[in-house]
Scaffold this active site. Structure first.
Site: not given
Ligand code: ADP
Length: 806
Positions: A192, A266, A300, A397
C-alpha cells in the site's frame, strides 16, 4: 539585458525545465483514474476515489481508489495463491524476474523520475540522480540474493505473504526497499503506497505487468491509513513491513501483538550532525545541504540537529547563512532547482507551526533574504541557533527544511547531546581525525553513522533504527532476515502438543515431563531451609514483597521456597543492569572467558544440578543429567561465538568502507520457558550476555530453583555484578513489567500466546524490540535451542560509512 560577465558574477541560472509530457501521456492513457493491481490485472477505479495532487502547482494529477477491506482480502488471497509457485521457481528463477524488474526500471527511468517529481514535489535532479538509480540498484542487488539464497540462507524459507506500507517521502525507493528483498526470498507482496504519492507505485505495477511478472506475486492496493490498517489486521498476512511515523508504528505494533506476524518498523528520527572543530567546514556546509535541504528535509534520517564544537560554531553559522542564500527553491521539474515543494498542505502547516514555536521558545531563526514562489507549497531553508537541547524544535521531528544548531565542548558532551532523543536512526560525524570519528561512532545510539558524509544509501548496506526509530534492517545481508524463517517452523508447529492447547508452556508445566516420577535418593534432597533470594547487581537480595512461593516436588513435598519478585524488584534489577553496561565494552575475548568459566563451574557441580533437576521436576536421572550436560555445552557454544560473531564490511559502490558492526541491544528482559528449567533459562541468558547485553532474567515459574542455584556459579565465574540479574516470581506479572519498562531495550518471552501478545502490546511505550514465542521449542535440540538466530536477536547492526581518498 544581462551580460555574460554579470551572469557569471551573479551565478544565477536560467530555468532548465524537464518536460512532463511522457508522464502526462501515461496518466492520460489510464484516463487519469486508477484501480488496484490485484492478481496481475488492474481493476477499474473503484466507487470511492481521491485525488493525488501536484504539490508544486495544486493541479490534480489523477484519481486513485480508496482500497476497501474486501479489496485487501482479494489482494491477500491473490498473493497467497501465487506464493508457493513463486517459491518453487527457485532462486535462479526469481533472480531472473528481479533482474528483469531492474532492467525495466532503468529503461523507464526518466518517466519514473518525472512522475515521482510531479506527485511528490521533489526536485527532478534528486529523483533522476538518486531515487531511481537506487531503485534499480536495489533490484539488481536482490536478484543476487535470490540466486544465493539456497547457500547463503540455507535452512530458511520465506515467511509467506508480506503486507508492506510505505510513506510519501521516497515513494518508489521505499517500494523497492520493501519489494526487492521480499520477492528475492520467495515471498509475495501486497503493497500500500502512501495516499499523497501513489503514482509511481502504480506505474511500477504497470511495468511489472509489462515484463510479465507472474500474477499475484506483487499486488498494489491504494488508499489511506484505513486501507493500511485493513492490511495490518488481515489474518492472511504473515509479516508487516512498515516505514512511516513512530505514532503509526506504535499502532501497528499494538495491532499485530500476539498475531504471530513478523514485524519490521522503520520510523522517525532526529539525527545528530556532529561537527568537531578540526572538520573541513566547507565540506561540512555541503554536508548540511545534503543532510537537511535534500528532499525538502522530508527525510527520516535527515541530519536535523547540528551539534557544532564551540570554537567553530560562529564560523559555521556564517558559512551556512551564506550558502542558504544561494539555494534555489522552485519548480521540481526545473533541473537547476535545489529544493522543491512540500508534499501537502498539512505538512507545510506543520512545518510553519513548529518554526513559530521555535521562535516563541526563544531560538533565533535564520532564513535567506529571497522569498519562495507563492504559488504551490514551498518553504525556505531555515536554520535555528540559540536552541536549548530540550526545546521542542530540538526534540520533535519537523520533517521539513529546518535545522537546529547547538554547541558542545567535548566529545563526551557531543555523544550525550546526540543521544538526548528518543530516536536512533542515523548520525553524521565530521572530523579530520579518524580516531575521534571511530571513537564516537559506536557511542552514538543509531543504526547508521556517516563519517564525513551524510544520507548515503545503498542496497548492500542495512538501514534501520535503534530505540524509537524502529527495528529491523532494510538492505544488506542483515535485511534479508526480516523475510525468512527457519525452515523448521512447520515441523515445530506439528509437534505442538494438542492436549496443551493454546498454553503449551503453562505455568504448571503439566505434561512437559512425560517420564514417570522416580523418587530420588533422599540423601540428594536439599534441606528445606535453603530459601532462595533474588539476584540483583551481583548480590542476593530479599524480594520487596516479603513473600515467597512454596515450590513442591512432583510428590507434593515442599522442596524450598522461591521469592516472589514484584515491580520494584524488576526496577532495581533494570537499574543494576544499566549500571553494568560497561559489559558491552568488555572485549569479546573477556566475555568468552567468563562464559567458559561459567561452563567449567557448572561442570564441577554437574551431579548436584542433575539431582536437583530430577528431584524437583520428576525427570528421570538420565534426562536430568542430559539437561545439565547440554547446559554446560551451551555455555561453551556461546563462549565460542562471543568473539566470532563478526560484522561485515559491505561493498557499497563508493570509495568507502561501510562497516556493519553487531552491537548489543542493551538491557534485555528475558522470560524463560517453563520447561527445561535450567537449559531453557541458560539458552536465553548465555547468547544475550555473550553479545554484550546485560539482562534481567525471569526463570521458569514452576521450577525457578534451578536458576537460583546458579547464583554461586555466577559468583565464582567472574560474571560482573549486574550483568545477569535474576528475579523469580509470577511470570505474567514480571513479564508485563519488563515489557512496559522504558529503560528495557528488548524483551524475549517464551510462554503462552495471550501473555506473548500482551508483551508485544506493552512494548510500544519505548518501541522496544520483542521476541515472543508460544510454540514450544526442544531446548535440548541444537537446531532449536541455540544458534545464530539467538545471536541475531541479541544484537542490532550499526552501519558506519567511512569514505576514503580524495
Ligand atoms: P508520515 O508521517 O510519513 O505520513 P504515516 O505514518 O502517517 O507517515 O504514514 C505512512 C504510511 O502509513 C502511509 O502509507 C499511511 O497511509 C499508512 N498508515 C497511516 N495510518 C495507518 C494505520 N493506522 N495502519 C496502517 N497504516 C497506516
Amino acid at each position: 539585458m544581462t551580460g555574460v560577465r554579470e551572469a557569471f558574477e551573479s551565478m544565477s541560472w536560467g530555468p532548465a525545465p524537464e518536460s512532463p509530457s511522457p508522464a502526462v501521456k501515461w496518466l492520460d492513457e489510464h484516463g487519469r483514474a486508477f484501480g488496484h493491481l490485484i492478481g496481475g490485472s488492474f481493476g477499474p477505479a473503484g466507487a470511492a476515489t481521491f485525488p493525488t495532487i501536484n504539490p508544486a502547482t495544486g493541479e490534480e494529477l489523477a484519481r486513485v481508489t480508496q482500497g476497501t477491506g474486501d479489496e485487501i482480502d482479494r489482494a491477500v488471497s491473490a498473493a497467497r495463491a501465487a506464493q508457493p509457485g513463486w517459491w518453487a521457481l527457485g532462486g535462479h528463477g526469481r533472480a531472473r524476474w528481479l533482474y528483469a524488474l531492474a532492467r525495466e526500471v532503468q529503461r523507464n527511468s526518466r518517466l519514473l523520475a518525472v512522475v515521482e517529481s510531479l506527485d511528490n514535489g521533489k526536485p527532478i535532479r534528486e529523483s533522476r540522480d538518486l531515487d531511481i538509480p537506487l531503485v534499480a540498484r536495489h533490484f539488481y542487488h536482490h536478484a543476487g540474493w535470490a540466486e544465493l539464497m539456497e547457500t547463503e540462507l540455507a535452512g530458511h524459507e520465506p515467511v509467506g505473504v508480506i503486507g508492506q506500507i510505505i510513506p510519501w517521502n521516497f515513494p518508489l525507493l521505499m517500494l523497492a526497499w520493501k519489494i526487492a528483498p521480499a520477492l528475492a526470498t520467495g515471498n509475495t507482496v501486497v503493497l500500500k503506497p502512501a495516499e499523497f504519492t501513489p503514482l509511481t507505485a502504480l506505474l511500477f505495477a504497470d511495468l511489472a505487468n509489462r515484463v510479465g511478472l507472474p500474477p499475484g506475486v506483487l499486488n498494489v492496493v491504494t488508499g489511506d491509513g484505513a486501507t493500511g490498517a485493513a492490511l495490518v489486521g488481515h489474518p492472511g498476512v504473515d509479516k508487516i513491513a512498515f516505514t512511516g511515523s513512530t505514532d503509526v508504528g506504535r499502532i501497528i505494533r499494538a495491532a499485530t501483538a500476539g498475531s504471530g506476524k513478523k514485524l519490521s518498523l522503520e520510523l522517525g528520527g532526529k539525527s545528530p550532525f556532529v561537527v568537531f572543530e578540526d572538520a573541513d567546514l566547507d565540506s561540512v556546509v555541503e554536508g548540511v545541504v545534503d543532510a537537511i535541504w535534500f528532499n525538502q528535509g522530508q527525510v527520516c534520517c535527515a541530519g536535523s540537529r547540528i551539534l557544532a564544537q564551540e570554537g567553530i560554531a560562529a564560523r559555521l553559522v556564517e558559512k551556512l547563512r551564506a550558502r542558504m542564500e544561494t539555494l534555489r527553491v522552485g519548480s521540481p521539474l526545473d533541473k537547476a532547482v535545489d529544493i522543491g515543494a512540500i508534499v501537502a498542505p498539512v505538512q507545510l502547516e506543520k512545518i510553519q507551526e513548529l518554526v513559530e514555536q521555535g521562535k516563541r521558545e526563544g531560538a533565533t531563526c535564520w532564513q535567506p533574504s529571497w522569498s519562495c514562489p507563492t504559488e504551490g507549497l514551498f518553504y525556505p531553508p531555515t536554520l535555528f541557533t540559540d536552541v536549548s537541547p530540550a526545546a521542542t524544535i530540538a526534540q520533535v521531528e519537523i520533517f521539513g527544511p529546518v535545522v537546529v544548531l547547538m554547541t558542545f565542548r567535548t566529545p563526551a558532551e557531543a555523544v550525550e547531546i546526540s543521544n538526548n532523543t528518543r530516536y536512533g536512526l542515523a548520525a553524521s560525524i565530521w572530523t579530520e581525525n579518524l580516531n575521534t570519528a571511530l571513537d564516537v561512532a559506536p557511542r552514538i545510539k543509531a543504526g547508521t553513522i556517516w563519517v564525513n558524509c551524510t544520507n548515503l544509501f545503498d542496497a548492500a548496506s542495512g538501514f534501520g533504527g535503534y530505540r524509537e526509530s524502529g527495528y529491523g534492517r532494510e538492505g544488506g545481508r542483515e535485511g534479508l532476515w526480516e523475510y525468512v524463517r527457519a525452515a523448521r517452523s512447520e515441523e515445530r508447529g506439528a509437534r505442538r502438543n494438542p492436549s496443551l492447547g493454546e498454553d503449551p508452556a503453562g505455568v504448571d508445566g503439566a505434561g512437559l515431563r512425560p517420564e514417570p516420577h522416580l523418587p530420588p535418593p533422599s540423601s540428594l534432597l536439599p534441606p528445606i531451609d535453603r530459601t532462595a533470594k533474588l539476584y540483583i547487581g551481583g548480590r542476593q537480595v530479599r524480594p520487596d514483597s516479603g513473600y515467597a512461593t512454596p515450590i513442591r516436588d512432583p510428590a507434593g513435598a515442599l522442596a524450598a521456597e522461591a521469592p516472589q519478585g514484584n515491580r520494584k524488584d524488576i526496577r532495581n534489577a533494570v537499574e543494576a543492569a544499566h549500571a553494568a553496561r560497561s559489559w558491552a565494552s568488555a572485549t569479546a575475548h573477556t566475555r568468552a572467558q567468563v562464559l567458559y568459566y561459567l561452563g567449567e563451574n557448572l561442570a564441577a557441580r554437574e551431579a548436584e544440578f542433575a539431582a536437583r533437576l530430577a528431584s524437583l521436576t520428576g525427570a528421570s536421572p538420565e534426562s536430568a543429567a542430559g539437561e545439565v550436560r547440554a547446559a554446560i555445552r551451551r555455555a561453551f557454544y556461546y563462549a565460542a561465538w562471543a568473539d566470532k560473531y563478526d560484522g561485515a564490511v559491505h561493498a557499497t559502490p563508493f570509495r568507502n568502507v561501510t562497516i556493519a558492526m553487531n552491537e548489543p541491544v542493551g538491557v534485555l528482559g528475558l522470560v524463560a520457558p517453563v520447561e527445561a528449567p535450567l537449559l531453557g533459562f541458560l539458552s536465553l541468558v548465555l547468547p544475550a550476555v555473550a553479545m554484550g547485553n546485560t539482562v534481567v532474567a525471569v526463570p521458569s515459574e514452576r521450577w525457578p530453583l534451578l536458576a537460583t542455584d546458579l547464583y554461586q556459579v555466577l559468583d565464582t565465574s567472574d560474571v560482573p555484578g549486574g550483568v545477569i540479574n535474576i528475579v523469580t516470581g509470577r511470570r505474567q506479572e514480571l513479564a508485563m513489567v519488563l515489557a512496559s519498562h522504558d529503560d528495557v531495550d528488548g524483551v524475549w518471552f517464551f510462554g503462552p500466546r495471550d501473555e506473548a501478545a500482551e508483551v508485544e502490546r506493552l512494548s510500544t511505550g519505548n518501541m522496544k524490540r520483542t521476541w515472543a514465542e508460544w510454540d514450544r521449542r526442544e531446548w535440548g535440540d541444537d537446531h532449536q535451542g541455540q544458534g545464530p538466530e539467538f545471536l541475531r536477536e541479541a544484537t542490532q547492526v550499526k552501519n558506519i560509512w567511512v569514505p576514503y581518498g580524495a
